[in-house]
Design a protein around this motif. Structure first.
Motif, PDB file in Angstrom:
ATOM      1  N   ARG A  46     -59.009 -14.106 -25.981  1.00 49.50           N
ATOM      2  CA  ARG A  46     -57.908 -13.533 -26.762  1.00 49.50           C
ATOM      3  C   ARG A  46     -58.362 -13.135 -28.165  1.00 49.50           C
ATOM      4  O   ARG A  46     -57.932 -12.125 -28.710  1.00 49.50           O
ATOM      5  CB  ARG A  46     -56.764 -14.538 -26.855  1.00 49.50           C
ATOM      6  N   LEU A  47     -59.249 -13.951 -28.768  1.00 45.59           N
ATOM      7  CA  LEU A  47     -59.640 -13.732 -30.160  1.00 45.59           C
ATOM      8  C   LEU A  47     -60.983 -13.016 -30.308  1.00 45.59           C
ATOM      9  O   LEU A  47     -61.439 -12.786 -31.434  1.00 45.59           O
ATOM     10  CB  LEU A  47     -59.676 -15.071 -30.902  1.00 45.59           C
ATOM     11  N   GLY A  48     -61.637 -12.706 -29.179  1.00 45.22           N
ATOM     12  CA  GLY A  48     -62.924 -12.023 -29.255  1.00 45.22           C
ATOM     13  C   GLY A  48     -64.030 -12.896 -29.812  1.00 45.22           C
ATOM     14  O   GLY A  48     -64.901 -12.438 -30.552  1.00 45.22           O
ATOM     15  N   GLU A  49     -64.007 -14.171 -29.464  1.00 44.32           N
ATOM     16  CA  GLU A  49     -64.999 -15.142 -29.928  1.00 44.32           C
ATOM     17  C   GLU A  49     -65.732 -15.728 -28.726  1.00 44.32           C
ATOM     18  O   GLU A  49     -65.325 -15.521 -27.582  1.00 44.32           O
ATOM     19  CB  GLU A  49     -64.312 -16.276 -30.704  1.00 44.32           C
ATOM     20  N   SER A  50     -66.766 -16.507 -28.981  1.00 46.95           N
ATOM     21  CA  SER A  50     -67.444 -17.210 -27.890  1.00 46.95           C
ATOM     22  C   SER A  50     -66.673 -18.479 -27.581  1.00 46.95           C
ATOM     23  O   SER A  50     -66.028 -19.067 -28.454  1.00 46.95           O
ATOM     24  CB  SER A  50     -68.881 -17.561 -28.277  1.00 46.95           C
ATOM     25  N   SER A  51     -66.745 -18.929 -26.334  1.00 40.27           N
ATOM     26  CA  SER A  51     -66.040 -20.163 -25.975  1.00 40.27           C
ATOM     27  C   SER A  51     -66.677 -21.369 -26.672  1.00 40.27           C
ATOM     28  O   SER A  51     -65.999 -22.353 -26.946  1.00 40.27           O
ATOM     29  CB  SER A  51     -65.993 -20.353 -24.464  1.00 40.27           C
ATOM     30  N   GLY A  52     -67.965 -21.279 -26.976  1.00 39.65           N
ATOM     31  CA  GLY A  52     -68.613 -22.357 -27.736  1.00 39.65           C
ATOM     32  C   GLY A  52     -68.009 -22.507 -29.120  1.00 39.65           C
ATOM     33  O   GLY A  52     -67.755 -23.623 -29.579  1.00 39.65           O
ATOM     34  N   ALA A  53     -67.762 -21.369 -29.782  1.00 44.78           N
ATOM     35  CA  ALA A  53     -67.163 -21.412 -31.121  1.00 44.78           C
ATOM     36  C   ALA A  53     -65.727 -21.926 -31.055  1.00 44.78           C
ATOM     37  O   ALA A  53     -65.326 -22.769 -31.864  1.00 44.78           O
ATOM     38  CB  ALA A  53     -67.204 -20.028 -31.766  1.00 44.78           C
ATOM     39  N   THR A  54     -64.957 -21.438 -30.083  1.00 49.89           N
ATOM     40  CA  THR A  54     -63.568 -21.893 -30.006  1.00 49.89           C
ATOM     41  C   THR A  54     -63.509 -23.373 -29.646  1.00 49.89           C
ATOM     42  O   THR A  54     -62.686 -24.104 -30.196  1.00 49.89           O
ATOM     43  CB  THR A  54     -62.735 -21.055 -29.010  1.00 49.89           C
ATOM     44  N   SER A  55     -64.393 -23.830 -28.755  1.00 51.08           N
ATOM     45  CA  SER A  55     -64.422 -25.259 -28.396  1.00 51.08           C
ATOM     46  C   SER A  55     -64.715 -26.121 -29.616  1.00 51.08           C
ATOM     47  O   SER A  55     -64.044 -27.129 -29.865  1.00 51.08           O
ATOM     48  CB  SER A  55     -65.474 -25.530 -27.323  1.00 51.08           C
ATOM     49  N   TYR A  56     -65.716 -25.733 -30.369  1.00 47.89           N
ATOM     50  CA  TYR A  56     -66.097 -26.505 -31.555  1.00 47.89           C
ATOM     51  C   TYR A  56     -64.933 -26.574 -32.545  1.00 47.89           C
ATOM     52  O   TYR A  56     -64.575 -27.651 -33.029  1.00 47.89           O
ATOM     53  CB  TYR A  56     -67.323 -25.877 -32.236  1.00 47.89           C
ATOM     54  N   HIS A  57     -64.339 -25.436 -32.847  1.00 49.65           N
ATOM     55  CA  HIS A  57     -63.282 -25.413 -33.859  1.00 49.65           C
ATOM     56  C   HIS A  57     -61.994 -26.069 -33.354  1.00 49.65           C
ATOM     57  O   HIS A  57     -61.255 -26.653 -34.148  1.00 49.65           O
ATOM     58  CB  HIS A  57     -63.052 -23.995 -34.363  1.00 49.65           C
ATOM     59  N   LEU A  58     -61.737 -26.020 -32.061  1.00 40.08           N
ATOM     60  CA  LEU A  58     -60.596 -26.767 -31.514  1.00 40.08           C
ATOM     61  C   LEU A  58     -60.800 -28.271 -31.682  1.00 40.08           C
ATOM     62  O   LEU A  58     -59.867 -28.995 -32.028  1.00 40.08           O
ATOM     63  CB  LEU A  58     -60.376 -26.416 -30.042  1.00 40.08           C
ATOM     64  N   ARG A  59     -62.016 -28.725 -31.453  1.00 39.59           N
ATOM     65  CA  ARG A  59     -62.302 -30.164 -31.652  1.00 39.59           C
ATOM     66  C   ARG A  59     -62.126 -30.552 -33.118  1.00 39.59           C
ATOM     67  O   ARG A  59     -61.631 -31.644 -33.431  1.00 39.59           O
ATOM     68  CB  ARG A  59     -63.700 -30.506 -31.151  1.00 39.59           C
ATOM     69  N   GLN A  60     -62.519 -29.658 -34.031  1.00 43.41           N
ATOM     70  CA  GLN A  60     -62.327 -29.933 -35.452  1.00 43.41           C
ATOM     71  C   GLN A  60     -60.834 -29.971 -35.807  1.00 43.41           C
ATOM     72  O   GLN A  60     -60.393 -30.843 -36.552  1.00 43.41           O
ATOM     73  CB  GLN A  60     -63.046 -28.876 -36.308  1.00 43.41           C
ATOM     74  N   LEU A  61     -60.086 -29.043 -35.247  1.00 39.76           N
ATOM     75  CA  LEU A  61     -58.633 -29.060 -35.476  1.00 39.76           C
ATOM     76  C   LEU A  61     -58.008 -30.339 -34.922  1.00 39.76           C
ATOM     77  O   LEU A  61     -57.106 -30.916 -35.540  1.00 39.76           O
ATOM     78  CB  LEU A  61     -57.982 -27.830 -34.833  1.00 39.76           C
ATOM     79  N   ALA A  62     -58.491 -30.781 -33.764  1.00 35.29           N
ATOM     80  CA  ALA A  62     -57.980 -32.024 -33.170  1.00 35.29           C
ATOM     81  C   ALA A  62     -58.320 -33.222 -34.048  1.00 35.29           C
ATOM     82  O   ALA A  62     -57.493 -34.124 -34.239  1.00 35.29           O
ATOM     83  CB  ALA A  62     -58.530 -32.200 -31.762  1.00 35.29           C
ATOM     84  N   ALA A  63     -59.535 -33.245 -34.599  1.00 35.35           N
ATOM     85  CA  ALA A  63     -59.957 -34.360 -35.456  1.00 35.35           C
ATOM     86  C   ALA A  63     -59.072 -34.471 -36.693  1.00 35.35           C
ATOM     87  O   ALA A  63     -58.903 -35.566 -37.244  1.00 35.35           O
ATOM     88  CB  ALA A  63     -61.420 -34.185 -35.868  1.00 35.35           C
ATOM     89  N   HIS A  64     -58.493 -33.352 -37.118  1.00 35.90           N
ATOM     90  CA  HIS A  64     -57.622 -33.354 -38.292  1.00 35.90           C
ATOM     91  C   HIS A  64     -56.137 -33.367 -37.914  1.00 35.90           C
ATOM     92  O   HIS A  64     -55.268 -33.220 -38.765  1.00 35.90           O
ATOM     93  CB  HIS A  64     -57.935 -32.147 -39.175  1.00 35.90           C
ATOM     94  N   GLY A  65     -55.833 -33.499 -36.612  1.00 39.15           N
ATOM     95  CA  GLY A  65     -54.453 -33.658 -36.170  1.00 39.15           C
ATOM     96  C   GLY A  65     -53.637 -32.387 -36.061  1.00 39.15           C
ATOM     97  O   GLY A  65     -52.406 -32.447 -36.014  1.00 39.15           O
ATOM     98  N   PHE A  66     -54.285 -31.226 -35.972  1.00 41.86           N
ATOM     99  CA  PHE A  66     -53.545 -29.972 -35.856  1.00 41.86           C
ATOM    100  C   PHE A  66     -53.262 -29.581 -34.414  1.00 41.86           C
ATOM    101  O   PHE A  66     -52.276 -28.922 -34.124  1.00 41.86           O
ATOM    102  CB  PHE A  66     -54.294 -28.827 -36.546  1.00 41.86           C
TER     103      PHE A  66
END
Length: 193
Positions: A46-66
């Motif tokens: 959807r965002l035109g990114e790699s799944s590796g990048a989205t996975s990493y940043h989703l984990r970071q968002l999860a670590a901060h409770g978003f």
């Protein structure tokens, strides 16, 4: 009519602000809030990114409770994400924070949100003819210039938020002709030219 979901907004502190202050993280959270739960691969597409990048940043968002796992979806190793809150806000204590890291993170978040608002408005302009004519007069793009001290601007903003919340509570997504409506509220001081 289904019961409206309670709107929960998260107020940012310096740590969580730094945790969301990345353009892709802001886009990921926006996508989950607007389009519902998704996998890292779906978000990457959807965002035109790699799944590796989205996975990493989703984990970071999860670590901060978003964001959090959505256990009602997925099978096996497929991990679905959903937003933990429907909104994000920050108070004036972040503006006053003397830490340059906090100020840099605030700049990133404000710039990305302003960019998203501009993109959403441009999309409305580009697609307005795709909508029924009844939307033409209902949509609004107004600006106003007032002369107010900060206390009155706070009061005005609070009243506008209360009014919007009344419509959020009364919203019926199943009503004939109902569509998701985005509202942007920008209120800021400006130097006289």
């Amino acid at each position: 009519m289904p019961e409206p979901e309670e709107f929960v907004s998260r107020s940012l502190d310096p740590r969580s602000l730094r945790g969301i202050a990345h353009p892709l993280r802001i886009q990921l959270l926006r996508s989950l809030r607007h389009h519902g739960p998704a996998t890292a691969s779906q978000l990457a597409e959807r965002l035109g990114e790699s799944s590796g990048a989205t996975s990493y940043h989703l984990r970071q968002l999860a670590a901060h409770g978003f964001v959090e796992d959505d256990p009602t979806r997925g099978k096996g190793r497929e991990r679905w994400w959903k937003p933990a809150h429907q909104g994000t806000s920050f108070g004036e204590e972040l503006y006053k924070n003397p830490d340059p890291e906090v100020q840099g993170a605030l700049d990133v978040v404000m710039h990305e949100v302003a960019t998203i608002h501009t993109q959403e408005l441009a999309t409305w302009f580009a697609t307005r003819r795709d909508w029924d004519e009844s939307w033409y007069g209902a949509a609004d793009m107004s600006d106003f210039t007032l002369h107010l001290p900060p206390e009155q601007l706070r009061e005005l903003s609070a009243k506008l938020h209360e009014l919007i919340d009344q419509y959020r509570v009364a919203a019926d997504p199943e009503a004939p002709g109902a569509a998701r409506v985005r509202m942007h509220l920008h209120a800021f001081p400006q130097h006289e030219e």
